[in-house]
Design an enzyme around this catalytic site. Sequence first.
Site, short mmCIF file in Angstrom:
data_model
loop_
_atom_site.label_atom_id
_atom_site.label_comp_id
_atom_site.label_asym_id
_atom_site.label_seq_id
_atom_site.Cartn_x
_atom_site.Cartn_y
_atom_site.Cartn_z
N ASP A 53 38.95 -16.59 -13.17
CA ASP A 53 39.93 -15.71 -12.37
C ASP A 53 39.11 -14.66 -11.47
O ASP A 53 38.49 -13.92 -12.00
CB ASP A 53 40.65 -14.78 -13.33
CG ASP A 53 41.55 -13.55 -12.78
OD1 ASP A 53 41.66 -13.63 -11.36
OD2 ASP A 53 42.17 -12.83 -13.06
N GLU A 132 8.37 -8.74 -5.33
CA GLU A 132 7.63 -7.97 -6.34
C GLU A 132 8.46 -6.77 -6.80
O GLU A 132 8.32 -5.68 -6.54
CB GLU A 132 6.27 -7.34 -5.40
CG GLU A 132 5.62 -8.47 -4.72
CD GLU A 132 4.55 -7.68 -4.03
OE1 GLU A 132 4.23 -6.38 -4.00
OE2 GLU A 132 3.76 -8.59 -3.05
N GLU A 134 9.91 -4.02 -9.29
CA GLU A 134 9.33 -2.99 -10.21
C GLU A 134 10.38 -2.26 -11.01
O GLU A 134 11.68 -2.51 -10.78
CB GLU A 134 8.67 -1.76 -9.30
CG GLU A 134 7.69 -2.31 -8.50
CD GLU A 134 7.01 -1.24 -7.45
OE1 GLU A 134 5.92 -1.31 -7.10
OE2 GLU A 134 7.80 -0.18 -7.39
N GLU A 189 2.58 0.39 -13.08
CA GLU A 189 2.66 1.00 -11.58
C GLU A 189 2.34 2.28 -11.63
O GLU A 189 1.81 2.99 -12.52
CB GLU A 189 4.13 0.70 -11.19
CG GLU A 189 4.15 -0.39 -10.25
CD GLU A 189 3.71 -0.48 -8.95
OE1 GLU A 189 3.24 0.77 -8.45
OE2 GLU A 189 2.93 -1.43 -8.49
N GLU A 196 5.28 -3.36 -12.90
CA GLU A 196 5.55 -4.68 -12.10
C GLU A 196 4.95 -5.95 -12.69
O GLU A 196 3.80 -5.95 -13.16
CB GLU A 196 4.69 -4.16 -10.74
CG GLU A 196 4.96 -5.31 -9.62
CD GLU A 196 4.27 -5.05 -8.26
OE1 GLU A 196 3.76 -6.02 -7.84
OE2 GLU A 196 4.41 -3.80 -8.04
N HIS A 245 9.22 -5.31 -2.96
CA HIS A 245 8.68 -5.53 -1.67
C HIS A 245 9.00 -7.20 -1.59
O HIS A 245 8.86 -7.91 -2.58
CB HIS A 245 7.19 -5.29 -1.62
CG HIS A 245 6.71 -4.06 -2.00
ND1 HIS A 245 5.48 -3.61 -2.23
CD2 HIS A 245 7.44 -2.84 -1.54
CE1 HIS A 245 5.34 -2.17 -2.44
NE2 HIS A 245 6.61 -1.85 -1.74
N ARG A 316 -0.07 0.61 4.48
CA ARG A 316 1.27 0.58 3.56
C ARG A 316 2.00 1.58 3.80
O ARG A 316 3.18 1.61 3.35
CB ARG A 316 0.88 0.56 2.30
CG ARG A 316 0.20 -0.83 1.67
CD ARG A 316 -0.18 -0.75 0.30
NE ARG A 316 -0.43 -2.02 -0.51
CZ ARG A 316 -1.56 -2.60 -0.39
NH1 ARG A 316 -2.61 -2.23 0.60
NH2 ARG A 316 -1.82 -3.82 -0.84
N GLU A 333 5.58 -8.95 4.99
CA GLU A 333 6.14 -8.27 3.67
C GLU A 333 6.81 -7.14 4.23
O GLU A 333 6.38 -6.19 4.99
CB GLU A 333 4.93 -7.51 3.05
CG GLU A 333 5.40 -6.73 1.72
CD GLU A 333 4.12 -6.32 1.29
OE1 GLU A 333 3.90 -6.27 -0.10
OE2 GLU A 333 3.37 -5.39 1.70
N ARG A 335 8.97 -3.82 2.98
CA ARG A 335 8.72 -2.92 1.85
C ARG A 335 9.58 -1.93 1.59
O ARG A 335 9.52 -1.33 0.63
CB ARG A 335 7.16 -2.06 2.26
CG ARG A 335 6.00 -3.00 2.51
CD ARG A 335 4.90 -2.16 2.89
NE ARG A 335 4.51 -1.16 2.00
CZ ARG A 335 3.96 -1.39 0.88
NH1 ARG A 335 3.40 -2.58 0.52
NH2 ARG A 335 3.43 -0.34 0.15
#
Length: 444
Positions: A53, A132, A134, A189, A196, A245, A316, A333, A335
Amino acid sequence: MAKITKEDIKNDIQKQNVNFIRLQFTDILGTVKNVEIPVSQIDKALDNKMMFDGSSIEGFVRIEESDMYLVPDMDTWTVFQWDTGSGKVARLICDVHRADGTPFEGDPRSNLKRVLKEMEELGFTKFNIGPEPEFFLFKLDMNGEPSLELNDYGGYFDLAPTDLGENCRRDIVLELEALGFEIEASHHENAPGQHEIDFKYADAIRACDNIQTFKLVVKTIARKHGLHATFMPKPLFGVAGSGMHVNMSLFKGSENVFEDPDGEEGLSRVAYQFMAGLLQHAHGFTAIANPTVNSYKRLVPGYEAPVYVAWSGTNRSPLIRIPTSRGLSTRIEVRSVDPAANPYMAMAVLLGAGLEGIRSGMEPPESVDQNIYKMSLRERRSMGIEDLPASLKEALDALAGDEVIQRALGKHIYKNFMDTKEAEWNMFRTTVHPWEREQYMKMY
């Protein structure tokens, strides 16, 4: 053609003492749903005759068009290694089809396949994803409910006895490997209680399937250790939140088209165009990549979460980073994505944005190779660096103005996502929170 056949599945059922099978699919909010069947119904399931359903699932269909079919992807056949006491449980991840046999436009997995076909029409053969995710581990209370008590106070790459989650994390890795995951790294982490586990990249559909399986395994094994695993982006104030990420690359056959040894930074023109599309539509895809009110408690300066629309190959702090690996490992990447995101929808909008950059021949701005967190507002503005949306409301407004991201979602998912999330924002906006009473009850 599926690599796993019906006969393979039937033989495995007998060999591994499987008694129940979960036919799994994912709703618009990213929640895994399932219809569990006894093994006696396996032929019906493999013949695509299992109905459910759809009107009972968030964001699917109205009650007058509720009959839907579950179409199993036989290559997702997995037998979970934990025994229920009455035999093992297996699962098949399914696409959702309408009663007439056509893919349901509100099924996030089927929608991602649609966007991948657009990619193939441009000459690309594969969109590889390396996520990646976490998560945090909290202790369960005496009633088996999650508490806010952490089971460790470790930091980056700590180990026992500081990292008391190590045994749980190790068991998660062993379970994932038994299910066929290739684990690349597992570590504590930045924040206390935060972990992670990274697994090998895969094509977009399989990577999203893996994310959903990963979440299920993490939560199941954590509970066996008396812990609750949460993928909530920011469960605690004053520490880093959890991200997911996303490393991505486009292929033509065996060639990674993001690589060009003679190009600037070793990147191809296609890579720069794809990245330009991501930057151009970053505001529009943020509501999908960061879909909860809580997501924006993570997207603040000072906790390694990207809040600025820029890119770099060396630091970063921007939204996009270019990892140093080249060759087949050349990748982009993003982030900002957090683990609350529906992975199928997140990958659809990221791919849609990148493909638009290729179609339009976009060029990205200059890279920003200094710490943006330390720049003043004037410095950021002088370099054309914009902020990501600061709230779910801002993100929804940006999505409402971005036709490229809407097209990547399709009309059905877009409308139902917006309706659901606007209701969520209004509920949050009108709720009186404990912080407000602490601040204002005595003052006024």
